[in-house]
Design a protein around this motif. Structure first.
Motif, PDB file in Angstrom:
ATOM      1  N   UNK A  54      88.432  17.372 110.722  1.00 13.24           N
ATOM      2  CA  UNK A  54      87.799  18.001 109.932  1.00 13.24           C
ATOM      3  C   UNK A  54      86.405  17.278 109.469  1.00 13.24           C
ATOM      4  N   UNK A  55      85.490  18.056 109.030  1.00 13.86           N
ATOM      5  CA  UNK A  55      84.402  17.124 108.193  1.00 13.86           C
ATOM      6  C   UNK A  55      84.834  16.623 106.776  1.00 13.86           C
ATOM      7  N   UNK A  56      84.495  15.492 106.319  1.00 14.12           N
ATOM      8  CA  UNK A  56      83.419  14.854 106.928  1.00 14.12           C
ATOM      9  C   UNK A  56      83.973  13.551 108.130  1.00 14.12           C
ATOM     10  N   UNK A  72      97.246  13.878 101.802  1.00 14.61           N
ATOM     11  CA  UNK A  72      98.098  14.567 102.904  1.00 14.61           C
ATOM     12  C   UNK A  72      97.511  14.662 104.162  1.00 14.61           C
ATOM     13  N   UNK A  73      98.199  14.509 105.087  1.00 13.21           N
ATOM     14  CA  UNK A  73      97.447  14.568 106.405  1.00 13.21           C
ATOM     15  C   UNK A  73      96.861  16.059 106.722  1.00 13.21           C
ATOM     16  N   UNK A  74      97.251  16.950 106.093  1.00 15.44           N
ATOM     17  CA  UNK A  74      97.109  18.316 106.359  1.00 15.44           C
ATOM     18  C   UNK A  74      95.571  18.533 105.409  1.00 15.44           C
ATOM     19  N   UNK A  75      94.565  19.252 106.191  1.00 18.44           N
ATOM     20  CA  UNK A  75      93.535  19.620 105.168  1.00 18.44           C
ATOM     21  C   UNK A  75      93.690  20.300 104.201  1.00 18.44           C
ATOM     22  N   UNK A  76      94.641  21.447 104.405  1.00 17.61           N
ATOM     23  CA  UNK A  76      94.867  22.454 103.281  1.00 17.61           C
ATOM     24  C   UNK A  76      96.454  22.211 103.197  1.00 17.61           C
ATOM     25  N   UNK A  77      97.055  21.511 102.297  1.00 21.20           N
ATOM     26  CA  UNK A  77      98.469  21.417 102.137  1.00 21.20           C
ATOM     27  C   UNK A  77      98.877  22.243 101.551  1.00 21.20           C
ATOM     28  N   UNK A  78     100.266  22.622 101.393  1.00 15.62           N
ATOM     29  CA  UNK A  78     100.961  23.665 100.854  1.00 15.62           C
ATOM     30  C   UNK A  78     101.166  22.921  99.324  1.00 15.62           C
ATOM     31  N   UNK A 100      85.004  20.942 101.406  1.00 15.61           N
ATOM     32  CA  UNK A 100      86.043  20.211 102.238  1.00 15.61           C
ATOM     33  C   UNK A 100      86.127  18.648 102.033  1.00 15.61           C
ATOM     34  N   UNK A 101      84.637  18.210 101.958  1.00 17.89           N
ATOM     35  CA  UNK A 101      84.912  16.769 101.419  1.00 17.89           C
ATOM     36  C   UNK A 101      85.399  16.335 100.160  1.00 17.89           C
ATOM     37  N   UNK A 102      85.135  17.310  98.979  1.00 19.79           N
ATOM     38  CA  UNK A 102      85.960  17.031  97.872  1.00 19.79           C
ATOM     39  C   UNK A 102      87.459  17.156  97.989  1.00 19.79           C
ATOM     40  N   UNK A 103      87.899  18.259  98.588  1.00 19.87           N
ATOM     41  CA  UNK A 103      89.314  18.469  99.017  1.00 19.87           C
ATOM     42  C   UNK A 103      89.880  17.299  99.461  1.00 19.87           C
ATOM     43  N   UNK A 104      89.484  16.708 100.626  1.00 16.71           N
ATOM     44  CA  UNK A 104      90.071  15.608 101.259  1.00 16.71           C
ATOM     45  C   UNK A 104      90.290  14.277 100.279  1.00 16.71           C
ATOM     46  N   UNK A 105      89.231  14.190  99.563  1.00 17.29           N
ATOM     47  CA  UNK A 105      89.224  13.094  98.698  1.00 17.29           C
ATOM     48  C   UNK A 105      90.155  13.381  97.520  1.00 17.29           C
TER      49      UNK A 105
END
Length: 484
Positions: free
Chosen positions: A224-226, A305-311, A296-301
């Motif tokens: 996933x980006x970035x 979690x290893x998942x980009x969009x975790x439950x 996406x960058x804000x979410x990963x920061x």
């Protein structure tokens, strides 16, 4: 009295006679292997039957007694075992074969007739199944019997094929309406209320990439980006050239395109969530518009979690009952609720998606690409489809095509009024309640303290999260114990 020639023997046994004919094969001791049939009352008829069998053997149309006596259930199992398909397809075929075996049982394959096929259809009509399921079972039975013909177990398939007669009637199609970007924005707002910022990004990622849900469930940080393509796992040595090209085309920096790489999806097999290649091996790169790259960058920061969009519980969305627990409240709306659920604030229904499946967001993404006039090859490549013929052979997805896709998607976002682009303002008390430890977190803490008895774990979770579902607690306990 017996009638005998070189290869056919007719012998009387009491009031009936039995005919024996040479099968054309030899036994290990060098003697001829014969087949036979009894019950004849006329010696000439028995002899003609033997001669007919020899004719079939000479012309390659003979079905031996040994092959013809193969039970239908046994042949269905052998047929199923010969398939080389993905595990979900095998699971679906196994379910259909169970219905076939339940009806035909030990009936020899060679004895099945059109009447048996009609009886099978009548049997299925009385079973509580949907029309589509019945059609799939009958189609599978037809395939099994066609393969039985090829395998020499039966001369002709017992499946009755009726050509179309009368006036043509169109098959019903799912009713779809245009996917307005405003409807997607309302879905994203509801998803934010349902499970926070990951939900907001989840909806916009589906709408702006056209990913299949299972692909997004299985999207990890490396792809996933970035992070991508620098963090690519490079699992295929044969793709070394593509890996190098990706670094020159995608990523963070001037002249590079922000993108997501679709390399896998998650699915359940034998009770475990595992990675699998995308449907139809549709590996592909999806450029994303600037606003989504920022999200996406804000979410990963915001999480580790290893998942980009975790439950909500922190794991993969593929491990939850997504349709019931996440999608239906987001699409259909839900009233304010003061229990342990995280969607306490009222969610308004999104009319375009009420009662509809989330997969229609993927359909809507293609609608957007078509409306914006992108080349057909670029559209199909983005959707993970292959074009046949000259167009598929000679076309190529260029940087200019990808840049134009990102620009038109960004334009749809920017056309939204500011209130629809912004995340919903959330009540402070609700935010505080949503921060309560999840069921999994509480169970993990109890297990660490040595509390393992099922009833004690349920009671411990109830003390922290009143109203928690008992089954959810027990499932979390089993999963965590299995991981230790």
């Amino acid at each position: 009295m017996a009638q005998i020639d070189q290869h056919v023997h007719v012998e009387w046994r009491g009031t009936t006679c039995r005919v024996k004919w040479w099968s054309g094969e030899l036994l290990p001791n060098g003697r001829k292997r014969y087949e036979s049939k009894g019950g004849f009352t006329d010696e000439a008829a028995a002899y003609r039957h033997g001669q007919d069998k020899l004719y079939e053997i000479r012309h390659g149309t003979h079905i031996s007694n040994r092959d013809g006596s193969t039970p239908t259930s046994e042949w269905a199992d052998s047929w199923l075992g010969s398939l080389d398909l993905r595990h979900l397809s095998i699971r679906n075929y196994r379910w259909r074969v169970q219905h076939i075996k339940a009806f035909f049982k030990q009936r020899p394959v060679s004895e099945l007739t059109i009447m048996d096929h009609r009886a099978f259809k009548k049997y299925l009509a009385a079973v509580p199944l949907g029309t589509k399921s019945r059609t799939q079972i009958l189609s599978t039975f037809a395939t099994i019997m066609n393969d039985a013909v090829k395998a020499g177990l039966v001369k002709a398939s017992p499946v009755e094929h009726q050509g179309r007669r009368g006036r043509y009637e169109r098959k019903p199609r799912e009713r779809k309406r245009d996917m307005a970007v405003e409807a997607v924005a309302r879905l994203a707002h509801n998803a934010d209320l349902r499970w926070g910022f990951p939900g907001f990004v989840y909806v916009w990622t589906l709408a702006m990439t056209g990913m299949r849900p299972a692909e997004l469930y299985g999207l990890t940080r490396e792809y996933c980006y970035p992070n991508w393509p620098k963090a690519d796992l490079r699992l295929d040595e044969g793709e070394a050239e593509r890996y190098d090209d990706d670094l020159l085309r995608y990523g963070v920096g001037d002249g590079l395109l922000p993108a997501i790489r679709v390399e896998r999806q998650v699915q359940y097999e034998d009770g475990a969530l595992s990675f699998y290649s995308p449907k139809y091996d549709s590996f592909r790169t999806l450029v994303v518009p600037p606003f989504l790259a920022d999200l996406l960058e804000e979410l990963l920061a915001s999480h580790d979690s290893p998942w980009v969009v975790p439950a909500i519980e922190g794991g993969s969305l593929g491990a939850v009952a997504f349709n019931r627990e996440y999608w239906r409240p987001v699409a259909d709306g839900a009233p304010a609720f003061a229990g342990p659920k995280l969607w306490r604030e009222e969610m308004q229904p999104v009319e375009r998606f009420v009662g509809k499946r989330q997969y229609l967001i993927r359909h809507g993404h293609k609608e957007w690409l078509d409306e914006d006039g992108h080349p057909r090859f670029a559209v199909e490549a983005r959707m993970g489809h292959e074009l046949a013929g000259v167009e598929g052979t000679y076309s190529n997805l260029t940087v200019a095509m990808e840049q134009q896709i990102a620009l038109t998607l960004q334009a749809r976002w920017e056309a939204l009024p500011e209130p629809l682009r912004a995340r919903p303002v959330r009540d402070e008390q609700v935010v505080r309640q949503n921060a309560t430890a999840s069921v999994t977190t509480v169970v993990k803490q109890l297990l660490a303290e040595g509390v393992t008895d099922p009833e004690a774990v349920v009671a411990g979770v109830e003390a922290v999260r009143p109203g928690s579902l008992r089954n959810s607690v027990l499932q979390a306990r089993r999963r965590l114990l299995a991981d230790t």
